[in-house]
Design a protein around this motif. Structure first.
Motif, short mmCIF file in Angstrom:
data_model
loop_
_atom_site.label_atom_id
_atom_site.label_comp_id
_atom_site.label_asym_id
_atom_site.label_seq_id
_atom_site.Cartn_x
_atom_site.Cartn_y
_atom_site.Cartn_z
N ILE A 85 97.90 21.74 57.40
CA ILE A 85 99.12 21.03 57.02
C ILE A 85 99.44 21.41 55.58
CG2 ILE A 85 100.20 18.77 56.68
CD1 ILE A 85 98.12 17.69 58.77
N VAL A 86 100.62 21.94 55.37
CA VAL A 86 101.02 22.33 54.01
C VAL A 86 101.88 21.21 53.43
CG1 VAL A 86 102.17 24.06 52.59
CG2 VAL A 86 100.98 24.76 54.68
N VAL A 135 94.50 19.89 54.74
CA VAL A 135 95.77 19.68 54.03
C VAL A 135 95.74 20.51 52.75
CG1 VAL A 135 97.34 18.00 52.99
CG2 VAL A 135 95.92 17.32 54.95
N ILE A 136 96.75 21.34 52.58
CA ILE A 136 96.87 22.16 51.36
C ILE A 136 97.99 21.61 50.50
CG2 ILE A 136 97.28 24.47 50.42
CD1 ILE A 136 96.34 25.65 53.04
N GLU A 137 97.68 21.34 49.24
CA GLU A 137 98.66 20.77 48.31
C GLU A 137 98.66 21.59 47.03
OE1 GLU A 137 101.28 18.98 46.14
OE2 GLU A 137 101.02 18.27 48.20
N LYS A 138 99.84 22.05 46.63
CA LYS A 138 99.91 22.93 45.45
C LYS A 138 99.69 22.19 44.14
CE LYS A 138 104.92 22.94 44.62
NZ LYS A 138 106.10 23.80 44.44
N GLU A 139 100.01 20.87 44.10
CA GLU A 139 99.87 20.10 42.87
C GLU A 139 98.44 19.59 42.71
OE1 GLU A 139 102.32 19.97 40.82
OE2 GLU A 139 104.02 20.51 42.08
N SER A 140 98.11 19.21 41.48
CA SER A 140 96.85 18.50 41.23
C SER A 140 97.00 17.10 41.80
CB SER A 140 96.59 18.44 39.71
OG SER A 140 95.41 17.72 39.45
N VAL A 146 100.33 27.87 48.69
CA VAL A 146 100.47 28.82 49.79
C VAL A 146 101.45 29.91 49.35
CG1 VAL A 146 101.23 29.14 52.17
CG2 VAL A 146 99.96 27.08 51.54
N THR A 147 101.02 31.16 49.46
CA THR A 147 101.84 32.28 49.00
C THR A 147 102.45 33.09 50.15
OG1 THR A 147 99.85 33.66 48.85
CG2 THR A 147 100.55 32.51 46.84
N GLY A 148 102.02 32.80 51.37
CA GLY A 148 102.58 33.51 52.52
C GLY A 148 101.86 33.11 53.80
N ILE A 149 102.48 33.35 54.94
CA ILE A 149 101.86 33.07 56.24
C ILE A 149 102.09 34.25 57.18
CG2 ILE A 149 102.00 30.54 56.08
CD1 ILE A 149 104.58 30.67 57.72
N LYS A 150 101.15 34.45 58.10
CA LYS A 150 101.27 35.55 59.06
C LYS A 150 100.64 35.14 60.38
CE LYS A 150 100.91 40.56 59.04
NZ LYS A 150 100.41 41.74 58.32
N PHE A 151 101.41 35.31 61.48
CA PHE A 151 100.87 34.97 62.79
C PHE A 151 100.18 36.20 63.38
CE2 PHE A 151 101.06 33.90 67.36
CZ PHE A 151 100.42 32.67 67.29
N LYS A 152 98.94 36.00 63.81
CA LYS A 152 98.14 37.11 64.35
C LYS A 152 97.70 36.79 65.77
CE LYS A 152 96.53 38.96 59.97
NZ LYS A 152 95.40 39.58 59.28
N SER A 153 98.42 37.28 66.73
CA SER A 153 98.18 37.13 68.17
C SER A 153 98.11 35.68 68.65
CB SER A 153 96.92 37.91 68.61
OG SER A 153 95.75 37.34 68.09
N GLN A 169 97.96 32.61 53.54
CA GLN A 169 97.56 33.17 52.25
C GLN A 169 97.75 32.11 51.16
OE1 GLN A 169 96.19 36.14 51.85
NE2 GLN A 169 96.48 36.79 53.98
N THR A 170 96.76 31.97 50.29
CA THR A 170 96.87 31.00 49.19
C THR A 170 96.49 31.68 47.88
OG1 THR A 170 94.58 30.16 49.13
CG2 THR A 170 96.04 29.25 50.82
N THR A 171 96.69 30.96 46.79
CA THR A 171 96.33 31.49 45.47
C THR A 171 94.81 31.62 45.32
OG1 THR A 171 96.59 29.19 44.73
CG2 THR A 171 98.37 30.72 44.19
#
Length: 371
Positions: free
Chosen positions: A6-7, A29-34, A115-122, A128-130
């Motif tokens: 969950i972003v 859960v990924i959160e960019k803020e502190s 999160v810097t990017g996402i890619k679906f693989k099959s 992708q994150t920092t």
């Protein structure tokens, strides 16, 4: 590999994390803020959200407000009792409370991680994150109105409206919610008290961008005797519901402000975000269990159970802001108006129940002999 990433750790993300983890799914859960973070938000929420949780939300509620006061250009005031007290929350505390409940059920949180990017693989997502790449079977994009996830997932970009919030010192004698109409074109200013502060917010709901929104807010707070400097302004964004839309992609769904769920008339955002978090968790859980139609069903549920009524909210907003002064006199000032809006915010009434009558009443005010 996680069952679901969950972003965004706001109300939609926290709610989805709790309900998925409770079902035994592995959730990150990924959160960019502190974390926890300060969030520009008025913080009013209907107690109706309690129906979606099996724990007590009281520790996360800053104040319960029982009175509301309306003004037109700071004059013509009317005060009303709320039939159901409105909950006031501070978003750093409230959002963190939901995340902590999710963590108790086994969910993980990684803050200070963008999160810097996402890619679906099959059959899975690579996120992708920092810090490092992460993988999951399903994604929930709950990264807010300004987040990039919706665009990366191929969704059409929704229009975002600027909102500004000031946290002012609380006058202990003032525990009344306020709404000021007429001071900003196509919008309003609202003040929500908390236990130790007063949030004063401004936003527009129709038309183009307002360049002097901050000036409008600063002039208003000066007029009501609040001394707050411009550097205390917090900027946020609202993404209003603008019609039925697709909210699912390959192994992914949008939730909360990323799905443009805010009410076009009241700008209510927390309750629909939580609702979407609940439904997103149900959909992902069903999809993990093999239901191939679970994500499309999620889109259908949000469009039917939230979006359909927001069409009426948008029509009401159009009528209201076309003739705001008349709408204030023949609508807002009526004792029944507060009761009706309170019931709508609690889910006991819908905009569809009252929209035609309200629009006809507003229109009739312009007929000869009708005032």
């Amino acid at each position: 590999m996680f069952d679901c990433i969950i972003v965004g750790a706001g109300p939609a993300g926290g709610t989805a994390a709790y309900h998925l983890a409770k079902k035994g799914r592995s959730v990150l859960v990924i959160e960019k803020e502190s974390w926890p973070r300060i969030k520009a938000c008025g913080g009013g929420v209907s107690p109706a959200i309690a129906q979606w949780f099996d724990f007590d939300l009281t520790p996360a509620i800053s104040l319960m407000v029982e009175k509301i006061r309306y003004t037109w250009k700071l004059e013509d005031p009317v005060e009303a009792d709320l039939p159901v007290p409105m909950w006031m929350v501070k978003r750093d505390i409230f959002d963190n409370f939901l995340i902590e409940k999710a963590q108790e059920k086994g969910a993980e949180l990684r803050d200070k991680t963008e999160v810097t990017g996402i890619k679906f693989k099959s059959d899975y997502w690579e996120v992708q994150t920092t810090l490092e790449p992460l993988t999951c079977r399903y994604l929930i994009a709950a990264d807010g109105a300004k987040g990039p996830m919706a665009k990366w997932l191929g969704f059409k970009e929704s229009k975002k409206r600027q909102s500004l919030v000031l946290e002012a010192p609380l006058n202990q004698s003032n525990q009344t919610a306020t709404f000021e109409f007429g001071s900003v074109k196509n919008g309003n200013i609202w003040g929500f008290p908390k236990a130790d502060s007063y949030s004063i917010s401004i936003a527009t709901f129709r038309g183009g961008e307002v360049k002097n929104l901050s000036q409008n807010l600063l002039e208003y707070v000066q007029q009501i005797g609040v001394n707050v400097s411009k550097d205390k302004l917090l900027e946020g964004y609202i993404s209003l519901w603008d019609g039925d839309k697709n909210l699912h992609a390959q192994n992914a769904v949008l939730a909360g402000e990323a799905a443009s769920l805010s009410d076009p008339l009241s700008a209510e955002g927390i309750r629909p975000s939580i609702f979407s978090g609940v439904k997103a968790a149900e959909a992902i859980d069903e999809a993990l269990g093999g239901n191939k139609n679970a994500l499309s069903k999620y889109t259908q549920i949000i469009n039917e159970e939230w979006g359909a009524d927001m069409v009426w909210a948008s029509r009401l907003a159009g009528a209201f802001y076309r003739f705001p002064k008349v709408a204030y006199k023949v609508g807002v000032k009526l004792p029944a108006a507060t009761t009706v809006m309170s019931k709508i915010l609690c889910g006991e009434l819908s905009y569809a129940d009252i929209a035609n009558t309200a629009i006809k009443k507003l229109s009739s005010s312009f007929l000869p002999g009708r005032g």
